[in-house]
Design an enzyme around this catalytic site. Structure first.
Site, PDB file in Angstrom:
ATOM      1  N   ALA A 139       0.851  -1.193   0.000  1.00 50.09           N
ATOM      2  CA  ALA A 139       0.000   0.000   0.000  1.00 50.09           C
ATOM      3  C   ALA A 139       0.889   1.246   0.000  1.00 50.09           C
ATOM      4  CB  ALA A 139      -0.901   0.000   1.221  1.00 50.09           C
ATOM      5  N   GLN A 164       1.456   3.888   1.843  1.00 46.15           N
ATOM      6  CA  GLN A 164       2.280   4.287   2.996  1.00 46.15           C
ATOM      7  C   GLN A 164       2.909   3.067   3.679  1.00 46.15           C
ATOM      8  OE1 GLN A 164       3.553   6.877   4.369  1.00 46.15           O
ATOM      9  NE2 GLN A 164       2.642   8.459   3.086  1.00 46.15           N
ATOM     10  N   SER A 165       3.295   2.087   2.878  1.00 48.45           N
ATOM     11  CA  SER A 165       3.746   0.814   3.430  1.00 48.45           C
ATOM     12  C   SER A 165       5.054   0.904   4.237  1.00 48.45           C
ATOM     13  CB  SER A 165       3.957  -0.159   2.271  1.00 48.45           C
ATOM     14  OG  SER A 165       4.733  -1.254   2.676  1.00 48.45           O
ATOM     15  N   ASN A 166       5.009   0.287   5.406  1.00 52.41           N
ATOM     16  CA  ASN A 166       6.224   0.168   6.226  1.00 52.41           C
ATOM     17  C   ASN A 166       7.163  -0.875   5.620  1.00 52.41           C
ATOM     18  OD1 ASN A 166       5.216   1.886   8.403  1.00 52.41           O
ATOM     19  ND2 ASN A 166       3.729   0.246   8.704  1.00 52.41           N
ATOM     20  N   ALA A 181       7.488  -1.684   2.430  1.00 55.93           N
ATOM     21  CA  ALA A 181       8.174  -1.157   1.244  1.00 55.93           C
ATOM     22  C   ALA A 181       9.345  -0.273   1.663  1.00 55.93           C
ATOM     23  CB  ALA A 181       7.195  -0.389   0.368  1.00 55.93           C
TER      24      ALA A 181
END
Ligand SMILES: Cc1ncc(COP(=O)(O)O)c(C=O)c1O
Length: 353
Positions: free
Chosen positions: A80, A82-84, A86
């Site tokens: 997504a 705001q992925s942590n 990624a």
């Protein structure tokens, strides 16, 4: 099996050092007093130390060596906006000279600003592809993998050697054929078990936020393999209990196989509550805003608005409903995610005003 023997099995997997461990562990005295029921402890996996910390850093200690073994020069994943995952994946990959390529799906009502994790992705110089969400209903990991494989194919045509890894480093698919993310959380369970033993107890429950499944799968396998009484309660932030619990079980079984365990994880070992997703993945509600304030003011600990706040809201509600009883000892795993606080500032302020 003893902790020592299980550690020995984990040590057979190549690992790089990315985190400070053991992560801190302590009792939440004020919150315990406030709730007036079980004793609540915290395991600070938000302080793992890579970028702003979080559970993904543990997983990457085992996934990066697989990228290096396969001589990858690029890594493609999806997540997504705001992925942590990624962001931490990008930070780890960069450190080892591998270029991160992030396919970020718009999944909730956040602007595509360089803020929070997206700002960090940008600073890192990750290649970012922003995509419209896939048709949510019935979308499977295979559909996301197909999008990632298409991007990877483009890289191969340009002479690169991409490594494709699923969201959260969870499901063994693409280039990651072993459940390396989950193996790191078997290790995390042992780390916690040593801390609780040193403190003179064995927890009745671990509570944590569950999203792509390998944190829970690893914790469940760790508990089962050392015959601990600790039950793992995953608070889902995105997927309904079914079929999500089945995915966790699939990853858990793959983890047992990879480690050569016959602990026999079963569906009843995978406890998932989906009641706290509320309006959807990443949608901040009043409860989320209030629980962030409660834990920050009572304990000085910052929860994130997408994962750990919903997990803590679940924990508090399950205390109030009597699922957790007076005398129970609960360890809350803080899995990180705090960079997402800032892009969500408007709703948080609105609810706390
Ligand atoms: C902060 C945070 N907590 C919990 C989770 C859930 O972990 P997992 O994806 O292993 O289920 C994630 C990622 O999805 C996360 O970023």
């Amino acid at each position: 099996m003893t902790i020592h023997d299980l550690k020995h099995k984990i040590e057979k997997f190549p690992r790089v050092s990315l985190i400070h461990s053991p992560t801190p562990f302590r009792k939440l005295e004020n919150l315990t007093a406030e709730l007036g029921g079980p004793e609540i402890y915290i395991k600070r996996d938000d302080l793992t130390g890579l970028a702003f910390g979080g559970n993904k850093s543990r997983k990457l200690e085992f996934i990066i060596p697989d990228m290096l073994a396969k001589k990858a020069d690029t890594v493609v994943t999806w997540a997504a906006l705001q992925s942590n995952w990624a962001m931490q994946m990008a930070a780890a990959a960069k450190r080892f000279g591998i270029q991160p390529v992030l396919i970020l799906f718009k999944r909730y009502d956040l602007p595509e600003e360089y803020d929070g994790n997206m700002l960090l992705d940008y600073i890192l110089g990750a290649e970012i592809h922003i995509k419209e969400p896939l048709q949510e209903a019935g979308t499977k990991s295979a559909d996301y993998l197909a999008v990632a494989e298409e991007v990877a194919e483009g890289l191969r045509r340009k002479g690169h050697r991409p490594y494709v890894v699923a969201v959260g480093g969870s499901m063994p698919m693409g280039s990651m054929t072993l459940p390396l993310g989950a193996i790191s959380y078997v290790d995390a369970f042992l780390e916690m078990a040593e801390q609780t033993r040193a403190a003179g107890f064995e927890p009745d429950f671990v509570v944590h936020s569950t999203g792509s499944g390998s944190t829970q799968a690893g914790l469940v396998v760790g508990s089962k393999a050392i015959s601990s009484k600790t039950r793992i309660v995953g608070i889902s932030v995105s997927d309904p209990k079914e079929p999500f619990a089945r995915d966790v079980l699939t990853i858990a079984k793959a983890t047992e196989t990879a480690l050569g365990l016959d602990s026999g994880v079963k569906s009843e070992d995978v406890i998932v509550f989906d009641e706290y997703i509320k309006d959807g993945y990443g949608i901040v509600n009043r409860e989320v805003a209030e629980i962030i304030r409660l834990v920050f003011t009572r304990e000085g600990i910052v929860l994130d608005p997408v994962y750990t706040s919903k997990a803590m809201a679940g924990l508090v509600d399950l205390v109030n409903k009597g699922y957790f009883k007076r005398g129970d000892k609960i360890v809350f795993f803080h899995t990180g995610g705090t960079p997402a606080l800032f892009p969500n500032r408007r709703k948080i302020v609105e609810y706390l005003r």
